[in-house]
Design an enzyme around this catalytic site. Structure first.
Site, PDB file in Angstrom:
ATOM      1  N   GLU A  56       0.941  -1.272   0.031  1.00 11.21           N
ATOM      2  CA  GLU A  56      -0.077   0.042  -0.084  1.00 11.21           C
ATOM      3  C   GLU A  56       0.832   1.241  -0.120  1.00 11.21           C
ATOM      4  O   GLU A  56       0.711   2.163   1.002  1.00 11.21           O
ATOM      5  CB  GLU A  56      -1.090   0.012   1.088  1.00 11.21           C
ATOM      6  N   GLU A  78      -5.729  -8.568  -0.314  1.00 10.83           N
ATOM      7  CA  GLU A  78      -6.402  -8.118   0.984  1.00 10.83           C
ATOM      8  C   GLU A  78      -7.863  -8.020   0.723  1.00 10.83           C
ATOM      9  O   GLU A  78      -8.130  -6.980  -0.107  1.00 10.83           O
ATOM     10  CB  GLU A  78      -5.761  -6.950   1.694  1.00 10.83           C
TER      11      GLU A  78
END
Ligand code: AHR
Length: 506
Positions: free
Chosen positions: A174, A293
């Site tokens: 991320e 995720e």
């Protein structure tokens, strides 16, 4: 009035061979995932390495082929060297992402042992937040090089002669997020990820790379981030990552269950960007997706923030311990259906996470029992019965209205055909909260198949939860399907997850 849906299934309507790694999951050094989760020395159920046997059994029940490790946000300030070597000599460190104390009692070697016991491969992540190319290369050399060099010999001196041979490597985590240690612009990250992959591939040409996409679809830079990052990395990486968490924040379950359509749109947008970059580069290579995720996550976010502010630097604080309701199990089933329907491009996916932290498996605090959350079941069913070829059903379903998603289908479904085993499995959710639906499926192309079972997960209370005191949300087999010639008739109760299994008679 009775509601009816029609479906046609045919062996020829193939989406793709499903990559088993679509049933991956995730263990991060976060909260009680590792310490007090998979690892609890002294617990009566732990083995000689301190791993909870009961937890390993539950992970095996889920049949998880690959586990992403060690983060997540954790990885962006992780020094892997702290997590290897004699355990007593490993330093305790301030863990900045979750403001916790990392003892490093569990590191690379211990986790890899655990993964082996759980029948899983490791999807390893490197720190591209506070560190860079050299450290990533050193870690790969430590893990995968046979010997005769500084880091491979270090591994051998730590008792592991054979290289681990980890195949899949995540290039950071991320990296667009303001919360990320070492956040980068798309240009900065794209260049770094590309050069890191290039260098790592020289060490081990067999490895595959996952490059970071946007942290989620609502990031202001979504789409341009993917374009820029892929423009720099396209030829050096194999998968682009997607992350997304869902929650019933407004309390409108009808609308919440329609949010699986958002996941589908997200995947389609990312595929379009990948194919745009492919065209721009005149490349022959397809970029595949790693949805590494995905889950429901929102119950504990406010409390976790407060806990990290008020009580930082604890070992294994109880963070992200969302307790999942029955309606959230339906949502996980719907999301799984979306992933399988896109399995031609989504090759890997990780239910985030696996134990105690937004997880299907929980352990009680203070040495108690382990137990299955509501979301355990749809994931387990898909992982157990969803190996083979994904088939695209042609579905004609009644619609119902939602607040923010317009009219959506009652029935969402995907089927998986396992030719070798002679099994056809239909996964279907009736997300209409008020009405049962009779689903009539044309299965004429599956001649010689008989009905094996119809498994149902349902509950009269959408907010029902499980706990160590009892798993009230649990599947049962039901006499709700009948096969007559090539027509399968199934009653799908309102708000239910259904697994209808047909097997070939020998
Ligand atoms: O899974 C929990 C966290 O969610 C991960 O650490 C991070 O990557 C994401 O924001």
């Amino acid at each position: 009035m009775a509601r009816n849906a029609k479906m046609i299934l045919d062996k020829a309507f193939r989406i793709s061979e499903i990559d088993d790694r679509i049933y991956g999951s995730f263990i991060e050094h976060l909260g009680r995932a590792v310490y007090d989760g998979i690892y609890q020395p002294g617990h009566p159920l732990s083995d000689e390495n301190g791993f909870r046997r009961d937890v390993i059994d539950l992970v095996r029940e889920l049949n998880v082929p690959i586990v992403r490790y060690p983060g997540g946000n954790f990885v962006s300030s992780f020094n892997w060297e702290d997590s290897v070597g004699p355990v007593d000599e490993r330093p305790a460190r301030l863990e900045l992402a979750w403001r916790s104390l990392e003892t490093n009692k569990v590191g690379l070697h211990e986790f890899s042992k655990w993964a082996k016991a759980a029948n899983s491969d490791v999807m390893m992540a490197v720190n591209l937040g506070t560190r860079g190319i050299a450290d990533a290369c050193n870690l790969l050399e430590y893990c995968n090089h046979p010997g005769g060099t500084k880091y491979s010999d270090l591994r051998i001196s730590h008792g592991q002669k054979e290289p681990y041979g980890f195949k899949v490597w995540c290039l950071g985590n991320e990296m667009d997020g303001p919360w990320q240690l070492g956040q980068k612009t798309a240009y900065e990250y794209g260049r770094l990820a590309s050069e890191t992959a290039k260098a790592m591939k020289l060490i081990d040409p067999t490895v595959e790379f996952v490059v970071c996409g946007s942290s989620n679809k609502d990031m202001p830079t979504f789409a341009t981030w993917e374009d820029t990052v892929l423009s720099h990395t396209y030829e050096n990486v194999d998968y682009l990552s997607l992350h997304s968490y869902y929650g019933n924040r407004s309390g409108n379950t009808n609308d919440f269950l329609a949010k699986s359509n958002d996941m589908n749109d997200f995947i389609h947008s990312v595929v379009a960007i990948c194919d745009y970059v492919k065209a721009k580069k005149h490349s022959k290579k397809n970029m595949y997706l790693s949805f590494d995720e995905w889950n429901v996550w929102y119950h504990t976010t406010a409390a976790d923030k407060e806990e990290m502010e008020k009580n930082p630097w604890q070992v294994a604080p109880a963070l992200l311990e969302d307790i999942y309701t029955f309606e959230e199990a339906l949502m996980v089933g719907l999301l799984m259906i979306v992933l399988l329907r896109n399995s031609d491009r989504v090759r890997m996916a990780c239910l985030a996470q696996l134990v105690n932290v937004i997880a299907p498996i929980m352990t009680d605090q203070n040495g108690g029992k382990s137990w299955r959350q509501t979301i355990f079941w749809p994931f387990m069913h898909a992982s157990r019965y969803g190996r083979g070829t994904a088939l695209l059903p042609s579905i004609d379903s009644p619609l119902h209205a939602t607040k923010n998603h317009g009219d959506v289908t009652d029935i969402e479904s995907v089927s998986v055909f396992n030719e070798e085993k002679g099994e056809l499995t239909i996964f279907a959710v009736n997300r209409n909260l008020d009405e049962d639906v009779t689903l009539t499926t044309d299965v004429r192309s599956f001649e010689g198949f008989t009905l094996a079972e119809h498994i149902v997960l349902e509950h009269s209370d959408l907010k029902a939860v499980n706990s160590s005191a009892g798993e009230t949300v649990a599947p049962k087999t039901a006499a709700q399907s009948a096969l007559d010639g090539g027509t399968l008739t199934s009653l799908l109760h309102k708000a239910s997850w259904n697994v209808i299994r047909l097997v070939k008679q020998h």
